[in-house]
Motif scaffolding. Structure first.
Motif, PDB file in Angstrom:
ATOM      1  N   PRO A 137       0.810  -1.207   0.000  1.00 53.25           N
ATOM      2  CA  PRO A 137       0.000   0.000   0.000  1.00 53.25           C
ATOM      3  C   PRO A 137       0.853   1.271   0.000  1.00 53.25           C
ATOM      4  O   PRO A 137       1.922   1.313   0.612  1.00 53.25           O
ATOM      5  N   ALA A 138       0.354   2.296  -0.675  1.00 51.16           N
ATOM      6  CA  ALA A 138       1.085   3.549  -0.860  1.00 51.16           C
ATOM      7  C   ALA A 138       1.354   4.272   0.456  1.00 51.16           C
ATOM      8  O   ALA A 138       2.358   4.980   0.583  1.00 51.16           O
ATOM      9  N   ALA A 139       0.494   4.091   1.449  1.00 53.43           N
ATOM     10  CA  ALA A 139       0.646   4.797   2.731  1.00 53.43           C
ATOM     11  C   ALA A 139       1.936   4.419   3.452  1.00 53.43           C
ATOM     12  O   ALA A 139       2.426   5.173   4.286  1.00 53.43           O
ATOM     13  N   VAL A 140       2.516   3.273   3.132  1.00 53.28           N
ATOM     14  CA  VAL A 140       3.742   2.816   3.797  1.00 53.28           C
ATOM     15  C   VAL A 140       4.955   3.596   3.320  1.00 53.28           C
ATOM     16  O   VAL A 140       5.870   3.856   4.081  1.00 53.28           O
ATOM     17  N   GLY A 141       4.998   3.990   2.073  1.00 55.66           N
ATOM     18  CA  GLY A 141       6.212   4.534   1.472  1.00 55.66           C
ATOM     19  C   GLY A 141       6.095   5.991   1.135  1.00 55.66           C
ATOM     20  O   GLY A 141       5.163   6.640   1.531  1.00 55.66           O
ATOM     21  N   PRO A 142       7.076   6.444   0.390  1.00 58.33           N
ATOM     22  CA  PRO A 142       8.162   5.698  -0.223  1.00 58.33           C
ATOM     23  C   PRO A 142       9.204   5.255   0.801  1.00 58.33           C
ATOM     24  O   PRO A 142       9.308   5.834   1.882  1.00 58.33           O
ATOM     25  N   LEU A 143       9.959   4.218   0.426  1.00 65.81           N
ATOM     26  CA  LEU A 143      11.018   3.695   1.283  1.00 65.81           C
ATOM     27  C   LEU A 143      12.358   3.861   0.582  1.00 65.81           C
ATOM     28  O   LEU A 143      12.476   3.605  -0.619  1.00 65.81           O
ATOM     29  N   THR A 144      13.365   4.269   1.359  1.00 62.55           N
ATOM     30  CA  THR A 144      14.727   4.414   0.837  1.00 62.55           C
ATOM     31  C   THR A 144      15.578   3.291   1.396  1.00 62.55           C
ATOM     32  O   THR A 144      15.628   3.091   2.621  1.00 62.55           O
TER      33      THR A 144
ATOM     34  N   LEU B  33       6.219  -3.762   7.995  1.00 62.92           N
ATOM     35  CA  LEU B  33       6.349  -3.649   6.537  1.00 62.92           C
ATOM     36  C   LEU B  33       6.015  -4.949   5.806  1.00 62.92           C
ATOM     37  O   LEU B  33       5.931  -4.969   4.579  1.00 62.92           O
ATOM     38  N   ARG B  34       5.814  -6.019   6.547  1.00 66.48           N
ATOM     39  CA  ARG B  34       5.607  -7.341   5.940  1.00 66.48           C
ATOM     40  C   ARG B  34       4.507  -7.324   4.871  1.00 66.48           C
ATOM     41  O   ARG B  34       3.465  -6.701   5.048  1.00 66.48           O
ATOM     42  N   ASN B  35       4.776  -7.996   3.751  1.00 66.40           N
ATOM     43  CA  ASN B  35       3.879  -8.120   2.587  1.00 66.40           C
ATOM     44  C   ASN B  35       3.719  -6.840   1.774  1.00 66.40           C
ATOM     45  O   ASN B  35       2.896  -6.796   0.857  1.00 66.40           O
TER      46      ASN B  35
END
Length: 186
Positions: A41-48, A75-77
């Motif tokens: 899902p977009a709410a988690v990121g963006p991730l660096t 962050l799983r899945n």
């Protein structure tokens, strides 16, 4: 163009590392330190990506701002998505990016229409083309030169030479098709 390049698995250790299921042929390019990835899902990121390493055959990543096991487990899945130029192609002319193969028509050497590639499954042993049949079913085609001798991007088609039983049509026979390697007629 956005491509799914990995799926986050379970947390590893207590310092925020996670295992990832790689879904790209170029993890060193797409999943290297400093890469910024969108998420689903977009709410988690963006991730660096802060760092990465291989441990017991699995890729482990650590992301900026994810400092402990609890944050990593949250962050799983999550799917990791890279932005890729649609004109970008691999250096080797015998290699293809997933986005080049998706939606190609699949036909036999004789011209029989089999379906359309809907997905590429990256498995440890080999990649599989997931082909959606016109009747709505699916068939898995091993993506090896003996079975997929031609990819024609200009014509938007993949030509296959399926061994007996691969497409699920052996008439009156056991679907396993007899002894392994027993056809010998090719």
């Amino acid at each position: 163009m956005q491509l799914v390049v990995a799926r986050i698995g379970r947390a590893h250790g207590i310092k925020g590392e996670v295992t990832v299921e790689v879904r790209t042929d170029e993890p060193e390019l797409r999943l290297g330190p400093g890469a910024v990835l969108a998420t689903e899902p977009a709410a988690v990121g963006p991730l660096t990506i802060d760092s990465g390493r291989v441990h017991s055959g699995r890729l482990l990543l650590r992301f900026a701002g994810v400092a402990d096991r609890t944050a990593a487990e949250a962050l799983r899945n999550t799917l990791l998505i890279a932005e890729v130029d649609p004109e970008e192609v691999p250096e080797d002319p015998e290699e293809f990016y997933d986005h080049q193969l998706i939606d190609l028509d699949v036909v036999t050497r004789e011209g029989e229409e089999i379906g359309r590639i809907s997905e590429i499954a990256h498995l440890p042993a080999q990649d599989l083309l997931v082909v959606r049949r016109p009747d709505g079913g699916e068939v898995l085609i091993p993506f090896v030169a003996e079975i997929v001798p031609e990819i024609d991007l200009a014509e938007q088609r993949a030509v296959i030479d399926p061994p007996p039983g691969l497409l699920g049509e052996p008439e009156g026979e056991d679907e396993r098709g007899g002894e392994p390697g027993g056809s010998g007629s090719r």
